[in-house]
Design an enzyme around this catalytic site. Structure first.
Site, short mmCIF file in Angstrom:
data_model
loop_
_atom_site.label_atom_id
_atom_site.label_comp_id
_atom_site.label_asym_id
_atom_site.label_seq_id
_atom_site.Cartn_x
_atom_site.Cartn_y
_atom_site.Cartn_z
CE LYS A 1 -1.80 2.58 3.18
NZ LYS A 1 -1.61 3.89 2.52
N GLY B 1 7.12 4.79 8.10
CA GLY B 1 6.26 5.95 8.27
C GLY B 1 6.49 6.58 9.62
CB SER B 2 4.47 9.01 11.47
OG SER B 2 3.26 8.28 11.59
CB THR B 3 7.25 7.67 15.87
OG1 THR B 3 8.58 7.60 15.34
CG2 THR B 3 7.24 7.05 17.25
CB ALA C 1 1.39 5.35 11.66
N GLY C 2 3.44 3.88 13.60
CA GLY C 2 4.22 2.69 13.92
C GLY C 2 3.86 2.11 15.28
CD GLU D 1 13.66 0.58 9.00
OE1 GLU D 1 14.26 1.61 9.34
OE2 GLU D 1 14.10 -0.56 9.21
CB CYS E 1 13.31 8.88 8.09
SG CYS E 1 14.30 7.88 6.98
CD GLU F 1 10.18 12.51 11.64
OE1 GLU F 1 9.02 12.06 11.76
OE2 GLU F 1 11.10 11.90 11.07
P1 NAD Z 1 2.42 8.20 8.09
O1 NAD Z 1 2.76 7.34 9.24
O2 NAD Z 1 1.34 9.21 8.26
O3 NAD Z 1 1.99 7.31 6.85
C1 NAD Z 1 2.84 6.31 6.31
C2 NAD Z 1 2.00 5.27 5.63
O4 NAD Z 1 1.26 4.56 6.62
C3 NAD Z 1 0.97 5.80 4.65
O5 NAD Z 1 0.86 4.87 3.60
C4 NAD Z 1 -0.31 5.84 5.48
O6 NAD Z 1 -1.47 5.76 4.69
C5 NAD Z 1 -0.15 4.63 6.36
N1 NAD Z 1 -0.76 4.68 7.68
C6 NAD Z 1 -0.93 5.76 8.49
N2 NAD Z 1 -1.46 5.37 9.66
C7 NAD Z 1 -1.61 4.03 9.61
C8 NAD Z 1 -2.12 3.04 10.53
N3 NAD Z 1 -2.55 3.37 11.75
N4 NAD Z 1 -2.11 1.74 10.15
C9 NAD Z 1 -1.64 1.39 8.93
N5 NAD Z 1 -1.18 2.28 8.01
C10 NAD Z 1 -1.17 3.58 8.35
O7 NAD Z 1 3.78 8.89 7.63
P2 NAD Z 1 4.02 9.90 6.42
O8 NAD Z 1 3.60 11.26 6.84
O9 NAD Z 1 3.46 9.35 5.15
O10 NAD Z 1 5.62 9.82 6.27
C11 NAD Z 1 6.48 10.57 7.04
C12 NAD Z 1 7.06 9.74 8.17
O11 NAD Z 1 7.74 8.60 7.66
C13 NAD Z 1 8.08 10.49 8.97
O12 NAD Z 1 7.85 10.29 10.34
C14 NAD Z 1 9.40 9.84 8.56
O13 NAD Z 1 10.43 9.96 9.50
C15 NAD Z 1 9.00 8.45 8.31
N6 NAD Z 1 9.97 7.76 7.46
C16 NAD Z 1 10.82 6.85 8.01
C17 NAD Z 1 11.77 6.20 7.24
C18 NAD Z 1 12.72 5.21 7.84
O14 NAD Z 1 13.32 4.45 7.09
N7 NAD Z 1 12.91 5.18 9.13
C19 NAD Z 1 11.84 6.47 5.87
C20 NAD Z 1 10.96 7.40 5.33
C21 NAD Z 1 10.02 8.04 6.14
#
Ligand code: NAD
Length: 491
Positions: free
Chosen positions: A180, A232-234, A236-237, A254, A288, A387
């Protein structure tokens, strides 16, 4: 002639076919530089997610893919890369249109993704899958088997490259995948799906659904998924980790960072600024691993602040399709609101904007924010702890190497860090003392062949290096009687 990128999609890729959505919801793609709607994709609901996971499940449980030799799988992947390569310019244009990264940079990123794919394929081909382990009681065969159905979820900040880096190692290891992409950048991964479909990837091995948070959450919670690979974000993670913990799913996270670049008092300023131009401002700071905190020796504080401000001012903001542009807009209005909120918070807490701090006057359209340097920052301020994910850097004074390490480690995050110094022994001491998953000396480097990932709130697991491929295998121990151990030959 270069084709225009395809930013309008009406179907998901499920079970080897283009499958229309069960519902009517759509997600619009908005240009970050013109604010116009430039495309749209369907939004996957529970029924679509269920169909995609079902297809991946069948391909894993009953299909050939997990049972092929690694070389047979990588041969399919190689054919797909060869089909994709002539479309590199079109893919770069899609990435630039969706997320606003300057085209000259996007054109370098796409071949990088192909290189990354081939690196992972090579690792899968080289790493032994089976070994004999002699023990005190008996000999065991240790087998590496594909984990199963992988749900891969990606952010928008490196859309094609992250898709490739998540999908290729999983497929090479014999897993099947439901991917996704982020709702801001949903179209790039379809190029990969098209190429794989053209070269005969068996149905269900790769499936793509588009949607936002709810689609992602449905995918994570689906009982047919064995492993979640999330970038993605901490915030959501944390939610995803909780669901996976409850269900004992394998999970790789990540997440975000607040990485500190430590400048020691013997650092060469030109080298340092070269590293920070890339490390703090690449992709408008939307990376990130960004050096979003710069720890400068108190004795050279003003000098560092001035040099960093000059570096920030050297970027050319503008139309991302203009080859003279070196910094594009932020990805979305939501992201600009977030970044502006942090700039306001920094000023309110008493930090000083040395350069930037607002929207560029000559770019009234688009989600642009000027590269911004804050001085007089204390590490307890929000702009030093949270962040921001934009072109905003906080310069914090330190009183020597021990103090710098203390400040660097005073963070909830632990993704990346760096040091700039002429003293190589000191550099290694700093690298060992800072608690992060990755560290760079006198540079800002993203090294695909070494493990990349974080500690603390920056995540769990590693997304690059041979460790990334290893994470798509489960280990199985088969205890053997002596007669079988003698005859066993690892495949
Ligand atoms: P985000 O967490 O909002 O979204 C990331 C993805 O997760 C999107 O596809 C979103 O639709 C999905 N998502 C959001 N909430 C979810 C949930 N509860 N369950 C399942 N899927 C969900 O992040 P963003 O704004 O798209 O990206 C920016 C973030 O990503 C920053 O915090 C950045 O540091 C991080 N990031 C980390 C790395 C790494 O390798 N550590 C690399 C790139 C980006």
């Amino acid at each position: 002639m270069q084709q225009s990128p395809v930013l309008q999609r009406d179907a998901f890729f499920v079970g080897g076919e283009w499958r229309g959505p069960a519902g009517t919801g759509r997600i619009e793609i908005v240009s970050p530089s013109t604010e116009e709607v430039i495309g749209s994709v369907p939004e996957a609901g529970d029924a679509d997610v269920d169909a995609a996971v079902g297809a991946a499940r069948r391909a894993f449980d009953a299909g050939d893919w997990p049972r092929l030799a690694v070389a047979e799988r990588t041969a399919v992947l190689e054919r797909a890369l060869q089909a994709l390569e002539p479309r590199a310019a079109e893919i770069a244009a899609a990435v630039t249109a969706e997320m606003g990264v300057p085209i000259a940079i996007a054109e370098q990123l796409i071949p990088g993704a192909f290189w990354t794919a081939r690196y992972f394929m090579g690792v899968a081909e080289r790493e032994p899958l089976e070994e004999l382990r002699a023990g005190a009681l008996n000999t065991a065969a240790v087998l590496r088997e594909p984990v199963g159905v992988v749900a891969s979820i990606a952010p928008w900040n490196g859309p094609f490259n992250l898709a490739v880096a998540k999908i290729v190692p999983a497929l090479a290891a014999g897993c099947t995948v439901v991917f996704k992409p982020a709702p801001e950048t949903p179209c790039d991964v379809f190029y990969l799906a098209e190429a794989l479909s053209e070269v005969g990837l068996p149905p269900g091995v790769l499936n793509i659904v588009t949607g936002g948070r709810e689609t992602g959450a449905a995918l994570v919670a689906h009982p047919g998924v064995d492993k979640v690979s999330f970038t993605g974000s901490t915030a959501a993670g944390r939610q995803i980790g909780a669901v996976c913990g409850e269900q004992f799913k394998r999970v790789q996270l990540e997440l975000g960072g607040k990485s500190a670049a430590i400048i020691l008092d013997d650092a060469d300023l030109a080298t340092t600024m070269q590293g920070l131009a890339m490390g703090s401002f690449f992709n408008s700071g939307q990376i990130c691993a960004a050096f979003s905190r710069v720890l400068a020796p108190r004795s050279r504080y003003s000098e560092v602040v001035e040099a960093l401000a000059a570096t920030a001012r050297s970027f050319v903001l503008g139309d991302p399709f203009d080859r003279a542009t070196t910094m594009g807009p932020l990805v979305s209005e939501r992201q600009r609101t977030r970044v502006e909120g942090y700039i306001a918070a920094g000023e309110k807490e008493g930090a000083k904007v040395v350069t930037g701090g607002g929207r560029p006057a000559d770019l009234p359209q688009g989600w642009y924010v000027e590269p911004t340097v804050f001085a007089d920052v204390d590490n307890s301020m929000r702009i030093a702890q949270e962040e921001i994910f934009g072109p905003v850097v906080a310069v914090i004074p330190h009183d020597g190497p021990d103090d710098a390490v203390r400040i660097a480690n005073d963070s909830a995050y632990g993704l990346h860090g760096g040091v700039f110094t002429a003293d190589e022994d000191a550099a290694l001491r700093m690298a060992r003392a800072v608690r992060t998953g990755t560290f760079s000396v006198n540079s800002f480097v993203y090294n695909i062949e070494a493990p990349f990932g974080g500690v603390k709130c920056s995540g769990i697991g590693r997304d690059t290096g041979r460790e990334a491929v290893a994470s798509y295998y489960e280990l199985k121990t088969v205890n053997l009687p002596a007669s079988m151990a003698e005859r066993f030959s690892p495949s």
